[in-house]
Design a protein around this motif. Sequence first.
Motif, PDB file in Angstrom:
ATOM      1  N   ILE A   1       0.889  -1.275  -0.065  1.00  0.00           N
ATOM      2  CA  ILE A   1      -0.135   0.068  -0.183  1.00  0.00           C
ATOM      3  C   ILE A   1       0.800   1.237  -0.052  1.00  0.00           C
ATOM      4  O   ILE A   1       0.785   2.171  -0.841  1.00  0.00           O
ATOM      5  CB  ILE A   1      -0.886  -0.109   1.391  1.00  0.00           C
ATOM      6  N   ALA A   2       1.846   1.188   0.976  1.00  0.00           N
ATOM      7  CA  ALA A   2       2.700   2.478   1.115  1.00  0.00           C
ATOM      8  C   ALA A   2       3.618   2.672  -0.224  1.00  0.00           C
ATOM      9  O   ALA A   2       3.729   3.818  -0.914  1.00  0.00           O
ATOM     10  CB  ALA A   2       3.631   2.485   2.088  1.00  0.00           C
TER      11      ALA A   2
ATOM     12  N   MET B   1       1.107   4.140  -2.770  1.00  0.00           N
ATOM     13  CA  MET B   1       0.769   5.569  -2.504  1.00  0.00           C
ATOM     14  C   MET B   1       1.931   6.329  -2.945  1.00  0.00           C
ATOM     15  O   MET B   1       1.806   7.500  -3.590  1.00  0.00           O
ATOM     16  CB  MET B   1       0.338   5.507  -1.121  1.00  0.00           C
ATOM     17  N   ARG B   2       3.185   6.110  -2.339  1.00  0.00           N
ATOM     18  CA  ARG B   2       4.308   6.978  -2.813  1.00  0.00           C
ATOM     19  C   ARG B   2       4.445   7.358  -4.324  1.00  0.00           C
ATOM     20  O   ARG B   2       4.753   8.408  -4.778  1.00  0.00           O
ATOM     21  CB  ARG B   2       5.687   6.263  -2.290  1.00  0.00           C
TER      22      ARG B   2
ATOM     23  N   ARG C   1      -2.599   4.532  -8.675  1.00  0.00           N
ATOM     24  CA  ARG C   1      -4.010   4.385  -8.539  1.00  0.00           C
ATOM     25  C   ARG C   1      -4.414   3.039  -8.756  1.00  0.00           C
ATOM     26  O   ARG C   1      -5.289   2.493  -7.998  1.00  0.00           O
ATOM     27  CB  ARG C   1      -5.008   5.401  -8.973  1.00  0.00           C
TER      28      ARG C   1
ATOM     29  N   LEU D   1      -3.266   0.550  -6.317  1.00  0.00           N
ATOM     30  CA  LEU D   1      -4.033   0.694  -5.075  1.00  0.00           C
ATOM     31  C   LEU D   1      -5.472  -0.044  -5.353  1.00  0.00           C
ATOM     32  O   LEU D   1      -5.910  -0.768  -4.332  1.00  0.00           O
ATOM     33  CB  LEU D   1      -4.340   2.084  -4.903  1.00  0.00           C
TER      34      LEU D   1
ATOM     35  N   THR E   1      -6.407   1.971   5.885  1.00  0.00           N
ATOM     36  CA  THR E   1      -5.280   2.639   5.138  1.00  0.00           C
ATOM     37  C   THR E   1      -5.594   2.882   3.582  1.00  0.00           C
ATOM     38  O   THR E   1      -5.394   3.945   3.095  1.00  0.00           O
ATOM     39  CB  THR E   1      -3.942   2.047   5.511  1.00  0.00           C
TER      40      THR E   1
ATOM     41  N   HIS F   1      -8.212   5.464   2.681  1.00  0.00           N
ATOM     42  CA  HIS F   1      -7.812   6.726   3.117  1.00  0.00           C
ATOM     43  C   HIS F   1      -6.960   7.258   1.944  1.00  0.00           C
ATOM     44  O   HIS F   1      -7.130   8.221   1.311  1.00  0.00           O
ATOM     45  CB  HIS F   1      -7.096   6.421   4.300  1.00  0.00           C
ATOM     46  N   TYR F   2      -6.170   6.286   1.400  1.00  0.00           N
ATOM     47  CA  TYR F   2      -5.129   6.569   0.344  1.00  0.00           C
ATOM     48  C   TYR F   2      -6.052   6.879  -1.107  1.00  0.00           C
ATOM     49  O   TYR F   2      -5.544   7.789  -1.864  1.00  0.00           O
ATOM     50  CB  TYR F   2      -3.948   5.717   0.217  1.00  0.00           C
TER      51      TYR F   2
ATOM     52  N   ASP G   1      -7.483  10.059  -1.634  1.00  0.00           N
ATOM     53  CA  ASP G   1      -6.578  11.063  -1.822  1.00  0.00           C
ATOM     54  C   ASP G   1      -6.199  11.209  -3.410  1.00  0.00           C
ATOM     55  O   ASP G   1      -5.739  12.237  -3.938  1.00  0.00           O
ATOM     56  CB  ASP G   1      -5.291  10.965  -0.956  1.00  0.00           C
ATOM     57  N   VAL G   2      -6.210  10.116  -3.985  1.00  0.00           N
ATOM     58  CA  VAL G   2      -5.837  10.013  -5.449  1.00  0.00           C
ATOM     59  C   VAL G   2      -6.988   9.961  -6.515  1.00  0.00           C
ATOM     60  O   VAL G   2      -6.910  10.104  -7.506  1.00  0.00           O
ATOM     61  CB  VAL G   2      -5.212   8.589  -5.765  1.00  0.00           C
TER      62      VAL G   2
ATOM     63  N   SER H   1     -13.906  10.666  -4.019  1.00  0.00           N
ATOM     64  CA  SER H   1     -13.193  10.858  -2.761  1.00  0.00           C
ATOM     65  C   SER H   1     -14.129  10.542  -1.379  1.00  0.00           C
ATOM     66  O   SER H   1     -13.752   9.810  -0.590  1.00  0.00           O
ATOM     67  CB  SER H   1     -12.602  12.287  -2.455  1.00  0.00           C
TER      68      SER H   1
END
Length: 151
Positions: A9-10, A13-14, A18, A21, A39, A42-43, A46-47, A54
Amino acid sequence: MTDDTMTAIATAMRAGDRQRLLELWDRIGVAGDPLHRCTLAHYLADVHDEAAESLAWDIRALDAADTLTDERAQRHDGALRVRGFYPSLHLNLADDYRRLGAFGPARRHLDAARERVADLPDGDYGELIRAGIEHVATALADGSTERLPTH
């Protein structure tokens, strides 16, 4: 012990990936590990540029947090407390609703974020969320539905 899903996931996200994810969401599923779902949702919120998209992801994140326990969160990071997630989750929902022009729900979620601000940790993260609450409050008071530059 390393949590391969949280690492994936991290990493996605970095990279702002999308698609990756979304693939992780499909793998985890709506009944998967609540920390992963919270998590990841939530990410994913944001994308997405569209406020309605959203909002859908932020609702999923809040729902997952409601099933998450401190014990599970602390297996990932001993400092995590689920109650500390709520100011950010409610802030994001307030901003989503504000952007959609649904000012009543926006105010309710902003109030919920403010009520839980004491659960934020000291330091940069806590200050970021506190500042976000004030930015959304100002935009809401102005009747703005524009995306905030700080989002």
